[in-house]
Design an enzyme around this catalytic site. Structure first.
Site, PDB file in Angstrom:
ATOM      1  N   GLU A 166      -4.887  17.187   8.963  1.00  0.00           N
ATOM      2  CA  GLU A 166      -3.439  16.204   8.806  1.00  0.00           C
ATOM      3  C   GLU A 166      -3.159  16.856   8.151  1.00  0.00           C
ATOM      4  OE1 GLU A 166      -4.417  11.597  10.045  1.00  0.00           O
ATOM      5  OE2 GLU A 166      -5.667  12.168   7.874  1.00  0.00           O
ATOM      6  N   LEU A 170       0.576  -1.384   0.079  1.00  0.00           N
ATOM      7  CA  LEU A 170       0.276  -0.048   0.036  1.00  0.00           C
ATOM      8  C   LEU A 170       0.887   0.975   0.454  1.00  0.00           C
ATOM      9  CD1 LEU A 170      -3.072   1.057   1.740  1.00  0.00           C
ATOM     10  CD2 LEU A 170      -1.606   1.742   2.286  1.00  0.00           C
ATOM     11  N   LEU A 171       0.717   2.103  -0.802  1.00  0.00           N
ATOM     12  CA  LEU A 171       0.966   3.543  -0.978  1.00  0.00           C
ATOM     13  C   LEU A 171       0.400   4.703  -0.058  1.00  0.00           C
ATOM     14  CD1 LEU A 171       2.614   4.939  -4.334  1.00  0.00           C
ATOM     15  CD2 LEU A 171      -0.079   5.890  -3.017  1.00  0.00           C
ATOM     16  N   ASN A 172       0.540   5.454   0.511  1.00  0.00           N
ATOM     17  CA  ASN A 172      -0.590   6.662   1.292  1.00  0.00           C
ATOM     18  C   ASN A 172      -0.376   7.804   0.350  1.00  0.00           C
ATOM     19  OD1 ASN A 172      -0.189   5.293   3.297  1.00  0.00           O
ATOM     20  ND2 ASN A 172      -0.491   6.996   4.158  1.00  0.00           N
ATOM     21  N   ASP A 173       0.345   8.753   1.741  1.00  0.00           N
ATOM     22  CA  ASP A 173       1.190  10.092   1.117  1.00  0.00           C
ATOM     23  C   ASP A 173       2.801  10.494   0.537  1.00  0.00           C
ATOM     24  OD1 ASP A 173      -1.300  10.191   3.038  1.00  0.00           O
ATOM     25  OD2 ASP A 173      -0.444  10.833   4.621  1.00  0.00           O
ATOM     26  N   GLN A 191       4.241   7.633   1.673  1.00  0.00           N
ATOM     27  CA  GLN A 191       3.845   6.278   2.959  1.00  0.00           C
ATOM     28  C   GLN A 191       4.159   5.096   2.175  1.00  0.00           C
ATOM     29  OE1 GLN A 191       3.654   7.021   6.205  1.00  0.00           O
ATOM     30  NE2 GLN A 191       4.884   7.709   5.640  1.00  0.00           N
ATOM     31  N   ARG A 195       1.297  15.535  14.111  1.00  0.00           N
ATOM     32  CA  ARG A 195       2.220  14.250  13.328  1.00  0.00           C
ATOM     33  C   ARG A 195       1.805  15.972  11.837  1.00  0.00           C
ATOM     34  NH1 ARG A 195      -2.501  10.599  13.903  1.00  0.00           N
ATOM     35  NH2 ARG A 195      -3.656  11.032  12.730  1.00  0.00           N
ATOM     36  N   ASP A 196       3.284  15.033  11.108  1.00  0.00           N
ATOM     37  CA  ASP A 196       2.816  15.182   9.325  1.00  0.00           C
ATOM     38  C   ASP A 196       4.028  16.871   9.076  1.00  0.00           C
ATOM     39  OD1 ASP A 196       1.334  13.191   9.555  1.00  0.00           O
ATOM     40  OD2 ASP A 196      -0.923  14.138   8.859  1.00  0.00           O
TER      41      ASP A 196
HETATM   42  C1  FRU Z   1      -2.833  10.648   6.019  1.00  0.00           C
HETATM   43  C2  FRU Z   1      -2.049   9.917   7.019  1.00  0.00           C
HETATM   44  C3  FRU Z   1      -0.990  10.952   8.503  1.00  0.00           C
HETATM   45  C4  FRU Z   1      -0.118   9.857   8.322  1.00  0.00           C
HETATM   46  C5  FRU Z   1       0.350   9.266   7.897  1.00  0.00           C
HETATM   47  C6  FRU Z   1       0.099   7.496   7.844  1.00  0.00           C
HETATM   48  O1  FRU Z   1      -2.830  10.098   5.773  1.00  0.00           O
HETATM   49  O2  FRU Z   1      -2.852   9.754   7.937  1.00  0.00           O
HETATM   50  O3  FRU Z   1      -1.484  11.325   9.025  1.00  0.00           O
HETATM   51  O4  FRU Z   1       0.979  10.488   8.893  1.00  0.00           O
HETATM   52  O5  FRU Z   1      -1.051   8.973   6.947  1.00  0.00           O
HETATM   53  O6  FRU Z   1       0.454   6.804   7.434  1.00  0.00           O
END
Ligand code: FRU
Length: 491
Positions: free
Chosen positions: A222, A44-47, A63, A167-168
């Protein structure tokens, strides 16, 4: 099958023998692998994270949970490109291998200092009671590309007044000083952003909350990002917990921005206008921007949302990033346009061009079809009630983009787009547009579409999962006439 918590919080070296090879085999058979979007090799890819220009390359991390399509142990995966278009997979950027990121190297950003790329990110940890404790951490990438982490977090506690949802960090430089903005939840469960200052990226001083008018706007913000464009301040963030209202806030979580006077760094006062959404489609979240060497402000987003399942889960991978988009300000809005470099993907210089007056009909045109392409379609002299395009279409499937002149709405309908998507997400998105000439610019890939309406005043970003033989493009006008002029370039 859903993974257990233990399975989700495994690191790559804890994979079963043959597990990764099995994932790779499933992925290689997937009909929805993208052709020109950044996508994970497995899992899985996210941010998007750490988007920066350094040593002649654009660096873009994301991510990544390598071992499955649920949210688990997050790494930073590293990609790079010389032209924002052809991306090279570099490998793991940050590993979650310390006590302060034991449950994931979460999102963050990058900045160059002393010829090194500094990566500021959130170390996610959980204690025995599964209570979250976030740390803000620093890793440094040198010119050879090797990444080393600092031994201790650079911000080791959550300030009073905020919960563990902290976070972030997004870092920027103003004069000799570095600032970073962090996404936060107040103890009263409302979202906000918190500002820090540093002179060396190692020692951070808490300044306090950025003071906006939104004191109760969702329960968590976020991935904040602050930038200045044409003398205005822009705060981008992804608020969670907004209720849908008409055409707005239709996704489970939102991404949008506030435009105002530049943030006052002394008082942290930010005088701004309304919250505006960045995207009208189904799949857009947690974008990050950077400033290119030529001064352009460029944004990439996650083409997905948390907490939803997608058809590729069964194939061992999930999600991709959007194409890079240039941001400008016009008429009190952020305008998004694909970076000019995208044109390098055009396989033919001229493209296939057609021109037609449509009168209460739907038509396809010779040579006008495909799986991965760019399509520009301008519709003028519209007396028809509805005009539009069906694409990735066949006898049984189609994705429909239309303009309803009577209601003055742009509508994207993926009811018949192919494999089913999370029902809770609905199948139609729309937004208001008042214009005589409608210009749709589509970037279509194996399993996505990004639609820039009237040169980027509105954007719809969506995943679609059609069969590989759904390749037709049809133009249509209902209830009257319209002139169409369209060009397609295969990618
Ligand atoms: C947003 C988030 C961020 C966090 C990351 C974790 O999609 O929830 O707030 O740092 O993804 O993968």
């Amino acid at each position: 099958m859903k993974m257990t918590r233990e399975q989700r919080y495994r690191r790559i070296e804890q994979a079963e023998p043959g597990e990764i090879a099995k994932l790779e085999a499933r992925i290689s058979e997937c009909p929805w692998r993208q052709r020109y979007h950044i996508q994970p090799i497995t899992g899985l890819l996210n941010d998007p994270n750490g988007f920066a220009y350094y040593q002649g390359y654009y660096h873009l991390f994301y991510q990544w949970f390598p071992l499955g399509t649920e949210h688990g142990m997050k790494y930073w995966y590293h990609t790079r490109s010389k032209n924002l278009v052809n991306w090279e997979n570099v490998g793991i950027g940050i590993e979650p291998d310390s006590w302060y990121d034991s449950h994931g190297a979460y999102s963050g950003s990058a900045i160059e200092k002393d010829r090194k790329l500094h990566l500021l990110y959130t170390g996610n940890t959980r204690d025995e009671a599964w209570v979250r404790h976030p740390y803000q951490c620093l890793a440094v990438m040198d010119e050879s590309g090797s990444v080393s982490k600092r031994n201790d977090p650079v911000i080791s506690s959550v300030p009073a007044g905020y919960t563990e949802h902290f976070r972030d960090p997004k870092v920027w430089q103003q004069g000799d000083t570095y600032y970073c903005v962090i996404g936060a939840q107040r103890t009263n469960e409302t979202g906000c952003t918190v500002l820090y200052r540093s002179i060396d990226l190692n020692n951070w001083e808490l300044l306090g909350e950025i003071r906006t008018r939104f004191t109760s706007f969702g329960y968590m913000w976020e991935c904040p990002d602050y930038m200045e464009i044409d003398g205005k301040g822009v705060l981008v963030f992804s608020p969670q917990g907004l209720d849908a209202a008409g055409d707005h806030y239709q996704n489970i979580f939102q991404s949008g921005y506030l435009i105002g006077e530049p943030l006052n760094l002394q008082t942290r006062e930010f005088n701004h206008g309304e919250f505006q959404e960045l995207d009208r489609g189904f799949d857009f979240y947690a974008p990050q921007t950077m400033q290119g060497p030529d001064g352009r402000r460029i944004m990439v987003g996650w083409m997905g949302l948390p907490d939803l399942t997608y058809p590729t889960d069964d194939n061992g991978w999930a999600h991709c990033l959007t194409i890079p988009r240039q941001l400008t300000l016009r008429g009190g809005k952020l305008i998004q346009q694909p970076v000019a470099e995208m044109e390098q993907l055009r396989k033919q210089e001229e493209g296939t061009h057609i021109r037609a007056t449509m009168d209460n009909e739907s038509r396809s045109f010779a040579g006008f079809k495909g799986i991965a392409y760019e399509l520009i379609c301008e519709i003028s002299n519209v007396s028809a009630e509805i005009v539009g395009i069906e694409f990735r279409a066949s006898e049984t499937e189609k994705t429909v983009l239309l303009y309803d002149r009577i209601q003055q709405k742009v509508i994207l309908d993926r009811t018949m787009s192919g494999a089913e998507l999370s029902e809770q997400n609905g199948a139609i998105r729309r937004c208001t547009l008042t214009a005589d000439v409608i210009k749709f610019r589509l970037f279509v890939d194996s399993s996505s579409v990004e639609i820039f309406v009237n040169d980027g005043v509105e954007v719809f970003t969506s995943r679609i999962f059609p069969r590989r033989d759904s390749v037709d493009i049809r133009l249509f006008a209902r209830g009257g006439k319209a002139d169409f002029e369209a060009t397609q370039w295969l990618y």
